[in-house]
Scaffold this motif. Structure first.
Motif, PDB file in Angstrom:
ATOM      1  N   ILE A   1      -4.622  19.174  -1.534  1.00  0.00           N
ATOM      2  CA  ILE A   1      -4.720  19.189  -2.992  1.00  0.00           C
ATOM      3  C   ILE A   1      -5.460  20.441  -3.450  1.00  0.00           C
ATOM      4  O   ILE A   1      -6.531  20.780  -2.931  1.00  0.00           O
ATOM      5  CB  ILE A   1      -5.445  17.932  -3.493  1.00  0.00           C
ATOM      6  N   THR A   2      -4.894  21.128  -4.449  1.00  0.00           N
ATOM      7  CA  THR A   2      -5.509  22.307  -5.060  1.00  0.00           C
ATOM      8  C   THR A   2      -5.778  22.014  -6.517  1.00  0.00           C
ATOM      9  O   THR A   2      -5.008  21.303  -7.176  1.00  0.00           O
ATOM     10  CB  THR A   2      -4.579  23.529  -4.927  1.00  0.00           C
ATOM     11  N   ALA A   3      -6.870  22.530  -7.025  1.00  0.00           N
ATOM     12  CA  ALA A   3      -7.222  22.330  -8.428  1.00  0.00           C
ATOM     13  C   ALA A   3      -6.044  22.696  -9.315  1.00  0.00           C
ATOM     14  O   ALA A   3      -5.414  23.739  -9.146  1.00  0.00           O
ATOM     15  CB  ALA A   3      -8.452  23.162  -8.781  1.00  0.00           C
ATOM     16  N   GLY A   4      -5.723  21.792 -10.256  1.00  0.00           N
ATOM     17  CA  GLY A   4      -4.596  21.988 -11.154  1.00  0.00           C
ATOM     18  C   GLY A   4      -3.362  21.211 -10.742  1.00  0.00           C
ATOM     19  O   GLY A   4      -2.419  21.086 -11.533  1.00  0.00           O
ATOM     20  N   ASP A   5      -3.326  20.671  -9.508  1.00  0.00           N
ATOM     21  CA  ASP A   5      -2.154  19.932  -9.031  1.00  0.00           C
ATOM     22  C   ASP A   5      -2.102  18.520  -9.618  1.00  0.00           C
ATOM     23  O   ASP A   5      -3.139  17.860  -9.759  1.00  0.00           O
ATOM     24  CB  ASP A   5      -2.180  19.788  -7.503  1.00  0.00           C
ATOM     25  N   PRO A   6      -0.878  18.046  -9.939  1.00  0.00           N
ATOM     26  CA  PRO A   6      -0.715  16.601 -10.139  1.00  0.00           C
ATOM     27  C   PRO A   6      -0.676  15.938  -8.756  1.00  0.00           C
ATOM     28  O   PRO A   6      -0.083  16.474  -7.823  1.00  0.00           O
ATOM     29  CB  PRO A   6       0.627  16.492 -10.869  1.00  0.00           C
ATOM     30  N   VAL A   7      -1.285  14.785  -8.619  1.00  0.00           N
ATOM     31  CA  VAL A   7      -1.443  14.151  -7.302  1.00  0.00           C
ATOM     32  C   VAL A   7      -1.006  12.690  -7.364  1.00  0.00           C
ATOM     33  O   VAL A   7      -1.374  11.955  -8.277  1.00  0.00           O
ATOM     34  CB  VAL A   7      -2.910  14.227  -6.814  1.00  0.00           C
ATOM     35  N   ASP A   8      -0.190  12.284  -6.390  1.00  0.00           N
ATOM     36  CA  ASP A   8       0.100  10.864  -6.171  1.00  0.00           C
ATOM     37  C   ASP A   8      -0.750  10.390  -5.001  1.00  0.00           C
ATOM     38  O   ASP A   8      -0.559  10.831  -3.865  1.00  0.00           O
ATOM     39  CB  ASP A   8       1.582  10.655  -5.871  1.00  0.00           C
ATOM     40  N   LEU A   9      -1.691   9.505  -5.277  1.00  0.00           N
ATOM     41  CA  LEU A   9      -2.561   8.924  -4.246  1.00  0.00           C
ATOM     42  C   LEU A   9      -1.986   7.558  -3.883  1.00  0.00           C
ATOM     43  O   LEU A   9      -1.957   6.643  -4.705  1.00  0.00           O
ATOM     44  CB  LEU A   9      -3.991   8.787  -4.776  1.00  0.00           C
ATOM     45  N   THR A  10      -1.501   7.410  -2.644  1.00  0.00           N
ATOM     46  CA  THR A  10      -0.901   6.159  -2.178  1.00  0.00           C
ATOM     47  C   THR A  10      -1.808   5.530  -1.127  1.00  0.00           C
ATOM     48  O   THR A  10      -2.065   6.120  -0.076  1.00  0.00           O
ATOM     49  CB  THR A  10       0.491   6.389  -1.575  1.00  0.00           C
ATOM     50  N   ILE A  11      -2.286   4.333  -1.431  1.00  0.00           N
ATOM     51  CA  ILE A  11      -3.138   3.583  -0.505  1.00  0.00           C
ATOM     52  C   ILE A  11      -2.393   2.300  -0.141  1.00  0.00           C
ATOM     53  O   ILE A  11      -2.112   1.468  -1.012  1.00  0.00           O
ATOM     54  CB  ILE A  11      -4.499   3.252  -1.130  1.00  0.00           C
ATOM     55  N   ARG A  12      -2.040   2.169   1.122  1.00  0.00           N
ATOM     56  CA  ARG A  12      -1.332   0.976   1.572  1.00  0.00           C
ATOM     57  C   ARG A  12      -2.350  -0.112   1.936  1.00  0.00           C
ATOM     58  O   ARG A  12      -3.259   0.123   2.729  1.00  0.00           O
ATOM     59  CB  ARG A  12      -0.417   1.276   2.749  1.00  0.00           C
ATOM     60  N   LEU A  13      -2.158  -1.285   1.340  1.00  0.00           N
ATOM     61  CA  LEU A  13      -3.047  -2.421   1.568  1.00  0.00           C
ATOM     62  C   LEU A  13      -2.346  -3.422   2.469  1.00  0.00           C
ATOM     63  O   LEU A  13      -1.180  -3.776   2.242  1.00  0.00           O
ATOM     64  CB  LEU A  13      -3.420  -3.083   0.236  1.00  0.00           C
ATOM     65  N   GLU A  14      -3.054  -3.896   3.506  1.00  0.00           N
ATOM     66  CA  GLU A  14      -2.451  -4.827   4.452  1.00  0.00           C
ATOM     67  C   GLU A  14      -3.188  -6.163   4.448  1.00  0.00           C
ATOM     68  O   GLU A  14      -4.399  -6.219   4.216  1.00  0.00           O
ATOM     69  CB  GLU A  14      -2.445  -4.245   5.861  1.00  0.00           C
ATOM     70  N   ASN A  15      -2.419  -7.213   4.709  1.00  0.00           N
ATOM     71  CA  ASN A  15      -2.957  -8.561   4.803  1.00  0.00           C
ATOM     72  C   ASN A  15      -3.042  -8.935   6.280  1.00  0.00           C
ATOM     73  O   ASN A  15      -2.027  -9.205   6.924  1.00  0.00           O
ATOM     74  CB  ASN A  15      -2.068  -9.550   4.049  1.00  0.00           C
ATOM     75  N   THR A  16      -4.247  -8.939   6.828  1.00  0.00           N
ATOM     76  CA  THR A  16      -4.454  -9.282   8.232  1.00  0.00           C
ATOM     77  C   THR A  16      -4.839 -10.747   8.419  1.00  0.00           C
ATOM     78  O   THR A  16      -5.217 -11.146   9.517  1.00  0.00           O
ATOM     79  CB  THR A  16      -5.548  -8.386   8.843  1.00  0.00           C
ATOM     80  N   GLY A  17      -4.739 -11.533   7.351  1.00  0.00           N
ATOM     81  CA  GLY A  17      -5.137 -12.934   7.423  1.00  0.00           C
ATOM     82  C   GLY A  17      -4.002 -13.838   7.866  1.00  0.00           C
ATOM     83  O   GLY A  17      -3.009 -13.392   8.457  1.00  0.00           O
ATOM     84  N   THR A  18      -4.133 -15.128   7.554  1.00  0.00           N
ATOM     85  CA  THR A  18      -3.174 -16.140   7.998  1.00  0.00           C
ATOM     86  C   THR A  18      -2.496 -16.850   6.836  1.00  0.00           C
ATOM     87  O   THR A  18      -1.795 -17.847   7.040  1.00  0.00           O
ATOM     88  CB  THR A  18      -3.883 -17.184   8.883  1.00  0.00           C
ATOM     89  N   ALA A  19      -2.689 -16.352   5.612  1.00  0.00           N
ATOM     90  CA  ALA A  19      -2.053 -16.950   4.440  1.00  0.00           C
ATOM     91  C   ALA A  19      -1.674 -15.848   3.461  1.00  0.00           C
ATOM     92  O   ALA A  19      -2.168 -14.713   3.564  1.00  0.00           O
ATOM     93  CB  ALA A  19      -2.976 -17.960   3.765  1.00  0.00           C
ATOM     94  N   ASP A  20      -0.803 -16.180   2.526  1.00  0.00           N
ATOM     95  CA  ASP A  20      -0.398 -15.210   1.510  1.00  0.00           C
ATOM     96  C   ASP A  20      -1.601 -14.776   0.675  1.00  0.00           C
ATOM     97  O   ASP A  20      -2.443 -15.606   0.296  1.00  0.00           O
ATOM     98  CB  ASP A  20       0.648 -15.813   0.575  1.00  0.00           C
ATOM     99  N   ALA A  21      -1.660 -13.478   0.399  1.00  0.00           N
ATOM    100  CA  ALA A  21      -2.604 -12.951  -0.590  1.00  0.00           C
ATOM    101  C   ALA A  21      -1.835 -12.827  -1.897  1.00  0.00           C
ATOM    102  O   ALA A  21      -0.846 -12.103  -1.981  1.00  0.00           O
ATOM    103  CB  ALA A  21      -3.158 -11.605  -0.149  1.00  0.00           C
ATOM    104  N   GLU A  22      -2.268 -13.557  -2.902  1.00  0.00           N
ATOM    105  CA  GLU A  22      -1.544 -13.585  -4.164  1.00  0.00           C
ATOM    106  C   GLU A  22      -2.296 -12.809  -5.236  1.00  0.00           C
ATOM    107  O   GLU A  22      -3.517 -12.633  -5.161  1.00  0.00           O
ATOM    108  CB  GLU A  22      -1.338 -15.036  -4.612  1.00  0.00           C
ATOM    109  N   SER A  23      -1.527 -12.346  -6.243  1.00  0.00           N
ATOM    110  CA  SER A  23      -2.097 -11.604  -7.380  1.00  0.00           C
ATOM    111  C   SER A  23      -2.951 -10.434  -6.900  1.00  0.00           C
ATOM    112  O   SER A  23      -4.070 -10.226  -7.371  1.00  0.00           O
ATOM    113  CB  SER A  23      -2.924 -12.539  -8.272  1.00  0.00           C
ATOM    114  N   VAL A  24      -2.419  -9.665  -5.943  1.00  0.00           N
ATOM    115  CA  VAL A  24      -3.175  -8.544  -5.380  1.00  0.00           C
ATOM    116  C   VAL A  24      -3.217  -7.412  -6.404  1.00  0.00           C
ATOM    117  O   VAL A  24      -2.183  -6.979  -6.927  1.00  0.00           O
ATOM    118  CB  VAL A  24      -2.541  -8.057  -4.068  1.00  0.00           C
ATOM    119  N   ARG A  25      -4.421  -6.928  -6.660  1.00  0.00           N
ATOM    120  CA  ARG A  25      -4.630  -5.851  -7.626  1.00  0.00           C
ATOM    121  C   ARG A  25      -5.620  -4.849  -7.026  1.00  0.00           C
ATOM    122  O   ARG A  25      -6.638  -5.256  -6.448  1.00  0.00           O
ATOM    123  CB  ARG A  25      -5.174  -6.412  -8.941  1.00  0.00           C
ATOM    124  N   ALA A  26      -5.312  -3.558  -7.139  1.00  0.00           N
ATOM    125  CA  ALA A  26      -6.190  -2.500  -6.627  1.00  0.00           C
ATOM    126  C   ALA A  26      -6.630  -1.616  -7.787  1.00  0.00           C
ATOM    127  O   ALA A  26      -5.814  -1.243  -8.637  1.00  0.00           O
ATOM    128  CB  ALA A  26      -5.473  -1.671  -5.572  1.00  0.00           C
TER     129      ALA A  26
END
Length: 329
Positions: free
Chosen positions: A228-253
């Protein structure tokens, strides 16, 4: 025994409805008098009863004017299943007493919920509510799911249990991380004898509520462009994973504390166990520097709402300088 009198006294019958291997939707439950006047004895739309569950019901009757032994029947109507009829002996001032027999009842103490992979304990209490001793009592434990195994003995022997007595069995179990969610039955088979060597068998069910737990974390972080260089538009993609044993619902970051302008909230919906999803934030690298921020992840499962936070950093290089990839702090 219910004694007769000129006024034909009232009495009550208290029965306990016991669950079966599968859930049953009870539509109607009626006490059919069979010679006994029923004052209150009809229940409708009782609802669903799961494996190992029970509830009490009380009927009021009026004793007949003549002495004798009567057998009113409890009729149970179950949706999509055969009906059940259960006779209840009522002795009205009769000189001919019923033959005394043992009658065992099982009470269970089960955890409110069990997470797949966790051990759990169950307490069984056997009550002899009959009028005679039960002898040579054998108790066999059989888990109906391969994901649940007994942690101690599966077979118990009790030489004798007198009328009005009780005994306690402490059971332990292990669960596999792949245990299916829901109410899982464990069968308890009880065999015993009466004083005249007559044999009896009854089967009780322990309903174990397997309730998974979601666990959210960061699987990967990527920016476009990667440097990233100053002045750039940036898409920041963070992948979230569910390592548990049930559905994670209404996930919000949510990105908090980042001074760079842009969209800082992403809604991912439901993420199943073992899966991940992208949270994408569109930013503007308005200036160079190292920018610390916090990623807040909110989600819900059967245990309620949860929040987890992770400290992160994004690096923006000056125009003409070589940038660096974002990193976790």
């Amino acid at each position: 025994m219910v004694k007769k009198s000129a006024a034909a006294p009232r009495g009550s019958i208290r029965r306990r409805a016991i669950g079966c291997i599968a859930s049953a939707l009870i539509l109607i439950l009626v006490l059919n008098g069979e010679g006994v006047e029923v004052l209150t004895g009809s229940f409708q739309d009782i609802g669903e009863i799961g494996p190992g569950q029970s509830f009490p019901l009380t009927f009021r009757i009026r004793a007949p004017g003549e002495a004798g032994v009567y057998f009113p029947e409890v009729w149970v109507s179950v949706r999509d299943a055969a009906g059940v009829r259960y006779p209840v002996p009522v002795n009205v001032n009769s000189a001919y007493a019923l033959i005394k027999k043992p009658a065992l009842r099982v009470e269970r103490s089960v955890p409110a919920s069990v997470d797949p992979g966790d051990p759990f304990n169950v307490t069984l209490t056997l009550y002899n509510e009959g009028g005679a001793s039960a002898s040579d009592i054998s108790v066999s434990i059989n888990a109906t799911s391969g994901a649940i195994t007994a942690g101690n003995s599966e077979n118990y022997f009790i030489p004798e249990l007198g009328a009005g007595e009780e005994t306690v069995l402490n059971l332990s179990f292990e669960t596999d991380t792949s245990a299916p969610l829901g109410l899982t039955p464990i069968l308890v088979t009880i065999d015993y004898r009466s004083a005249d060597l007559a044999t009896f068998r009854q089967v009780a069910t322990i309903g174990v509520p397997i309730v998974g737990r979601a666990e959210m974390g960061i699987a990967s972080i990527r920016t476009e462009p990667s440097r990233i260089t100053a002045g750039d538009p940036v898409d920041l993609t963070i992948r979230l994973e569910n390592t548990g044993t049930a559905d994670a619902e209404s996930v919000r970051a949510t990105v908090e504390g980042l001074s760079l302008p842009g969209t800082k909230e992403a809604f991912l919906g439901t993420i199943e166990p073992g899966n991940d999803g992208p949270a994408v934030f569109s930013l503007q690298a308005s200036e160079a520097g190292e920018f610390d921020y916090t990623l807040t992840i909110q989600y819900a499962d059967d245990y309620g709402a949860h929040t987890t936070r992770q400290a992160l950093q994004v690096v923006v290089s000056s125009a003409g300088a070589e940038g660096r990839s974002p990193s976790r702090s």
